[in-house]
Design an enzyme around this catalytic site. Sequence first.
Site, PDB file in Angstrom:
ATOM      1  N   LYS A 194       0.853  -1.189   0.000  1.00 17.90           N
ATOM      2  CA  LYS A 194       0.000   0.000   0.000  1.00 17.90           C
ATOM      3  C   LYS A 194       0.893   1.245   0.000  1.00 17.90           C
ATOM      4  O   LYS A 194       1.411   1.656   1.032  1.00 17.90           O
ATOM      5  CB  LYS A 194      -0.920   0.032   1.218  1.00 17.90           C
ATOM      6  N   GLU A 212       9.696   0.821  10.874  1.00 16.84           N
ATOM      7  CA  GLU A 212      10.765   1.814  10.634  1.00 16.84           C
ATOM      8  C   GLU A 212      10.129   3.182  10.790  1.00 16.84           C
ATOM      9  O   GLU A 212       9.330   3.598   9.948  1.00 16.84           O
ATOM     10  CB  GLU A 212      11.321   1.659   9.214  1.00 16.84           C
ATOM     11  N   CYS A 268      14.041  10.306   7.204  1.00 18.40           N
ATOM     12  CA  CYS A 268      13.890   9.851   8.583  1.00 18.40           C
ATOM     13  C   CYS A 268      15.207   9.936   9.339  1.00 18.40           C
ATOM     14  O   CYS A 268      15.234  10.217  10.524  1.00 18.40           O
ATOM     15  CB  CYS A 268      13.369   8.427   8.594  1.00 18.40           C
ATOM     16  N   GLU A 315      10.398  15.650  15.388  1.00 15.65           N
ATOM     17  CA  GLU A 315      10.807  15.477  13.994  1.00 15.65           C
ATOM     18  C   GLU A 315      10.092  16.510  13.133  1.00 15.65           C
ATOM     19  O   GLU A 315       8.867  16.544  13.091  1.00 15.65           O
ATOM     20  CB  GLU A 315      10.451  14.064  13.531  1.00 15.65           C
TER      21      GLU A 315
END
Length: 478
Positions: free
Chosen positions: A176, A250, A284, A383
């Site tokens: 997906k 992750e 990331c 983040e």
Amino acid sequence: MQEHKHFFIGGQWVEPAGTGVIDVISPHTEEVIGRVPDGTNADIDRAVAAARQAFDSGPWPRMTPAERAAAVGRLSAIYAERQQTMADLVTAEMGSPALFSVFAQAAIPQMVLQYYVDLAGTYTWEDERPGMLGPVTVTREPVGVVAAIVPWNVPQFTLMLKLAPALIAGCTIVAKPSPETPLDTYLLAEWIKEAGIPDGVVNIVPAGREVGAHLVAHAGVDKVSFTGSTAAGRAIGAVCGQQLKRVTLELGGKSAAIILEDADLATTIEGFKLASLMNNGQACAAQTRILAPRSRYDEVADALAAMVGGLAVGDPADWGTEVGPLVAKRQQERVEGYIRIGQDEGAKLLVGGLDRRGQDRGWYVAPTVFGDVTNDMRIAREEIFGPVLALIAYDDEADAVKIANDSEYGLGGSVWTADVNHGIEVARQIRTGSCGVNLYSLDPNTPFGGYKNSGLGRELGPEGLAAYLEHKSIPRPA
Ligand code: NAD
């Protein structure tokens, strides 16, 4: 304008169950450049049924690793030949600068594919052990039907970290992709068909998060492999825990780059172009907390501001562009929101801010550096996922290590020094899944993943293949 009207399910192009569509919008022009059907739960059910059938009664899991590697090797060869087309498509979808894209959005995914093709030939698929009570055969079997859910920032890379080892292991897959970046998976689906990978082994349904949640919870799925935000990862991990489904996560990061006293500043600052600002800061593992010794703080601040202020910002399709637009308006708002937060928290704007470098069209944000940041500020803890760096002063090496480790995340990190061996010693003290010396990078050959809130499990390397295998022991009397 690319328009797709079908999903790739069971090796065929099938009609969607619903009527919704996803518009893919260029982050540079803000114009619609593609359209695909928006997947529904019914489409996921159909895709899982196809993957289930291919796993339970199809040839793929029953082939030898060498036979599977031959088929995946054909895909790898097609990919290698046409990777520029893939790089251009990903750049159009999400704004990755052309120069970065050709490498990270296409060449590296292909390298990952080829790495697992080659690993199939040397991996220990079965071994005989003289057990303590008698002989034991230990064999590896595919885990089953895998749900692969990926984000938009490195869509082919994050997908390939899952697809390549899952295929070699003998699993079947429902992928997906993110609604922002579905087009690249249509190109991949054509190559998968051309490579002769059997029907139903790979199925692809672009859709939003609710439909993603349906896929995660689906009884026909044996393992979920997810890359994305920590918030979504928690929700997915909870469902998998409840169902005792295998899961790899992750997630996000807030990695620290430690500049040691002896670092050569010119090469260090140049290294941050990639380590900290790759993919327009939408990475990331971006090194977004820059830790400088107090004794060299002013020197670092000046050099960092000069480098970031001089970056070429503009059309991601231009080879000279170093920073392109962010993926979407919502991401632009989010990142500029953090620039306001930094100012409100009392950090000092060294370069950048809210002027968008004069780009009045497209979702640009000026590459920005904050100085005088303390590690308790939100811009040092959360983040941001854009080209915004936080410069933090430290007193001595122990203080630098303490600041680097004072984070809920544990994905990456780096140490910049003239003494590589000493750099390795410092890297050992950082509680993250990877920590580079004088660079930040990852290698197909070695494990990648997060400590703490950055995830669960590892991708890449032999560890990344083991994540798609069940280990079975077959003991016998002595
Ligand atoms: P996101 O979590 O919002 O979405 C990622 C994907 O998951 C999308 O396909 C989305 O549709 C789907 N999704 C979201 N919630 C879901 C749920 N509850 N169930 C099932 N599917 C769900 O993240 P994003 O904004 O697309 O991507 C940015 C994030 O990804 C950042 O936090 C970044 O750090 C992270 N990321 C991590 C890595 C890594 O390897 N650690 C790599 C790239 C990106």
